[in-house]
Design a protein around this motif. Structure first.
Motif, PDB file in Angstrom:
ATOM      1  N   ALA A 169       0.542  -0.977  -2.294  1.00 48.30           N
ATOM      2  CA  ALA A 169      -0.343  -1.937  -1.642  1.00 48.30           C
ATOM      3  C   ALA A 169      -1.788  -1.618  -1.988  1.00 48.30           C
ATOM      4  O   ALA A 169      -2.241  -0.486  -1.885  1.00 48.30           O
ATOM      5  N   LYS A 170      -2.498  -2.599  -2.418  1.00 47.17           N
ATOM      6  CA  LYS A 170      -3.907  -2.439  -2.745  1.00 47.17           C
ATOM      7  C   LYS A 170      -4.735  -2.870  -1.543  1.00 47.17           C
ATOM      8  O   LYS A 170      -4.441  -3.872  -0.910  1.00 47.17           O
ATOM      9  N   PRO A 171      -5.814  -2.134  -1.245  1.00 54.83           N
ATOM     10  CA  PRO A 171      -6.672  -2.574  -0.149  1.00 54.83           C
ATOM     11  C   PRO A 171      -7.366  -3.897  -0.521  1.00 54.83           C
ATOM     12  O   PRO A 171      -7.606  -4.149  -1.707  1.00 54.83           O
ATOM     13  N   PRO A 172      -7.669  -4.735   0.464  1.00 55.86           N
ATOM     14  CA  PRO A 172      -8.317  -6.015   0.165  1.00 55.86           C
ATOM     15  C   PRO A 172      -9.723  -5.803  -0.411  1.00 55.86           C
ATOM     16  O   PRO A 172     -10.410  -4.854  -0.055  1.00 55.86           O
ATOM     17  N   LYS A 173     -10.095  -6.690  -1.331  1.00 54.30           N
ATOM     18  CA  LYS A 173     -11.442  -6.607  -1.919  1.00 54.30           C
ATOM     19  C   LYS A 173     -12.449  -7.097  -0.901  1.00 54.30           C
ATOM     20  O   LYS A 173     -12.205  -8.032  -0.159  1.00 54.30           O
ATOM     21  N   ARG A 174     -13.591  -6.456  -0.896  1.00 59.00           N
ATOM     22  CA  ARG A 174     -14.637  -6.858   0.066  1.00 59.00           C
ATOM     23  C   ARG A 174     -15.694  -7.653  -0.605  1.00 59.00           C
ATOM     24  O   ARG A 174     -16.035  -7.569  -1.686  1.00 59.00           O
TER      25      ARG A 174
END
Length: 59
Positions: A54-59
């Motif tokens: 799982a990749k963290p969401p882009k900000r």
């Protein structure tokens, strides 16, 4: 059986009568199976695996 039909893989009765377990007996069997499988109660292994995919969401 016609040619090309899959074999019958249904389980046949073993002749043994299933006994109903009490909640305590069922719980103990579950815990023993988890120990045998070396289950991780903390969830750390799940978290490590999840972070890999799982990749963290882009900000």
């Amino acid at each position: 059986m016609a040619s090309g039909d899959p074999p019958n893989t249904a389980r046949k009765p073993s002749g043994k009568k299933a006994t109903k377990l009490s909640q305590k007996e069922q719980s103990e069997r579950f815990k023993e199976a988890a120990r045998e499988l070396e289950a991780d109660e903390t969830g750390e292994a799940f978290e490590r695996a999840f972070e890999k995919i799982a990749k963290p969401p882009k900000r």
